[in-house]
Design an enzyme around this catalytic site. Structure first.
Site, PDB file in Angstrom:
ATOM      1  N   ASP A   1       0.806  -1.218   0.177  1.00 44.21           N
ATOM      2  CA  ASP A   1      -0.067  -0.031   0.087  1.00 44.21           C
ATOM      3  C   ASP A   1       0.786   1.311   0.121  1.00 44.21           C
ATOM      4  OD1 ASP A   1      -1.669   2.145   0.501  1.00 44.21           O
ATOM      5  OD2 ASP A   1      -2.832   1.250   2.398  1.00 44.21           O
TER       6      ASP A   1
ATOM      7  N   ASN B   1       2.449   4.846 -12.009  1.00 37.18           N
ATOM      8  CA  ASN B   1       1.016   4.838 -12.570  1.00 37.18           C
ATOM      9  C   ASN B   1       0.208   4.717 -11.646  1.00 37.18           C
ATOM     10  OD1 ASN B   1      -0.560   3.850 -14.849  1.00 37.18           O
ATOM     11  ND2 ASN B   1      -0.863   2.325 -13.257  1.00 37.18           N
TER      12      ASN B   1
ATOM     13  N   TYR C   1      -8.067  17.107  -7.932  1.00 35.04           N
ATOM     14  CA  TYR C   1      -7.336  16.064  -8.638  1.00 35.04           C
ATOM     15  C   TYR C   1      -6.239  16.576  -9.745  1.00 35.04           C
ATOM     16  CZ  TYR C   1      -6.293  12.554 -12.340  1.00 35.04           C
ATOM     17  OH  TYR C   1      -5.530  11.592 -13.209  1.00 35.04           O
TER      18      TYR C   1
ATOM     19  N   ALA D   1      -5.031  19.919  -9.213  1.00 30.36           N
ATOM     20  CA  ALA D   1      -4.071  20.184  -8.239  1.00 30.36           C
ATOM     21  C   ALA D   1      -2.777  19.487  -7.936  1.00 30.36           C
ATOM     22  CB  ALA D   1      -4.587  21.018  -6.970  1.00 30.36           C
TER      23      ALA D   1
ATOM     24  N   LYS E   1      -2.066  16.656  -9.894  1.00 34.18           N
ATOM     25  CA  LYS E   1      -1.210  16.593 -11.093  1.00 34.18           C
ATOM     26  C   LYS E   1      -0.354  17.498 -11.480  1.00 34.18           C
ATOM     27  CE  LYS E   1      -2.590  12.185 -11.908  1.00 34.18           C
ATOM     28  NZ  LYS E   1      -1.745  11.087 -11.671  1.00 34.18           N
TER      29      LYS E   1
ATOM     30  N   ILE F   1      -8.715   7.682 -20.559  1.00 36.44           N
ATOM     31  CA  ILE F   1      -8.086   6.220 -21.205  1.00 36.44           C
ATOM     32  C   ILE F   1      -9.304   5.466 -20.634  1.00 36.44           C
ATOM     33  CG2 ILE F   1      -6.395   4.381 -21.020  1.00 36.44           C
ATOM     34  CD1 ILE F   1      -4.537   6.539 -19.565  1.00 36.44           C
TER      35      ILE F   1
END
Length: 232
Positions: free
Chosen positions: A54, A77, A141, A143, A145, A172
């Protein structure tokens, strides 16, 4: 000796596609939060070594990282995406996005820097189109990235022996995307999205780029012929 690659979030979706793309040329460590989440990809690629941990449990990550004695490629990823407007997003959502998409990446990279330096390795950050432009409902999200992109820029400057690539794909066709579209209340049409195999091939080519070149940013957007309908 073949190079070794660790791919986080390799149990399904894009991570599994990247594992398939790299399997012919790399010895693989396939990461996932739980051992059972890696059963399918290890059955498909028996030579791959499961690396279940984790990534939000930093003590467990430190223990797992100690067992990696050689590493040429680190593909980040794994990540999370939760939608919500600024008005709808409490502090916990912002913290979770930052913890999962930035802090976990930074900590795993830090722990593995000695083996990456030893191999003049390559760190690949699976970012997002949201790491270039934020849209309504994607604030927390996006922010995270944007922060991930800044992390990659800093790492590239601080670790000149490494290659660091930020990959910014558009939407995707994955299980995660299906959940997002359901949250948006829309009908799911896979033809509107990038195929995981397409993005995986771009990642593969980035990693296989000859050593005299440093691919710093890759941007991919869904495309369809004129008159088509794709997510950009």
């Amino acid at each position: 000796m073949r190079p070794t690659a660790l791919i986080t979030g390799a149990g399904r979706g894009l991570g599994a596609a990247i594992a398939r793309a790299l399997a012919p040329t790399h010895d693989l460590l396939v990461g996932g939060r739980r051992p059972e989440s890696l059963d399918a990809i290890v059955e498909e690629i028996p030579e791959a070594t499961p690396w279940p941990v984790d990534l939000l449990d930093h003590d467990a990550v430190a223990v797992a990282a100690e067992g990696i004695e050689r590493l040429d490629v680190l593909v980040h990823n794994a990540g999370l995406a939760e939608l919500g407007t600024v008005a709808e997003s409490p502090a916990g959502r912002w913290r979770l996005m930052m913890e999962a998409n930035v802090v976990a990446v930074a900590e795993l990279t830090r722990l593995l820097l000695p083996v990456l330096r030893a191999s003049n390795g390559h760190v690949v950050l699976i970012n997002s189109g949201a790491g270039i432009r934020a849209n309504p409902g994607w604030g927390a999200y996006a922010a995270s990235k944007f922060a991930l992109r800044a992390f990659g820029d800093a790492l590239r400057l601080e670790e000149p022996s490494l290659r660091v690539t930020s990959v910014h794909p558009g939407r995707i066709d994955t299980d995660m995307q299906r959940a997002i579209v359901a949250t948006e209340g829309r009908e799911y049409d896979p033809t509107r999205f990038l195929k995981p195999e397409t993005v995986a091939r771009a990642v593969q080519q980035t990693i296989l780029t000859p050593a005299d070149a440093h691919p710093t940013e890759i941007v991919l957007r869904p495309w369809s012929p004129p008159g088509g309908n794709s997510e950009r």
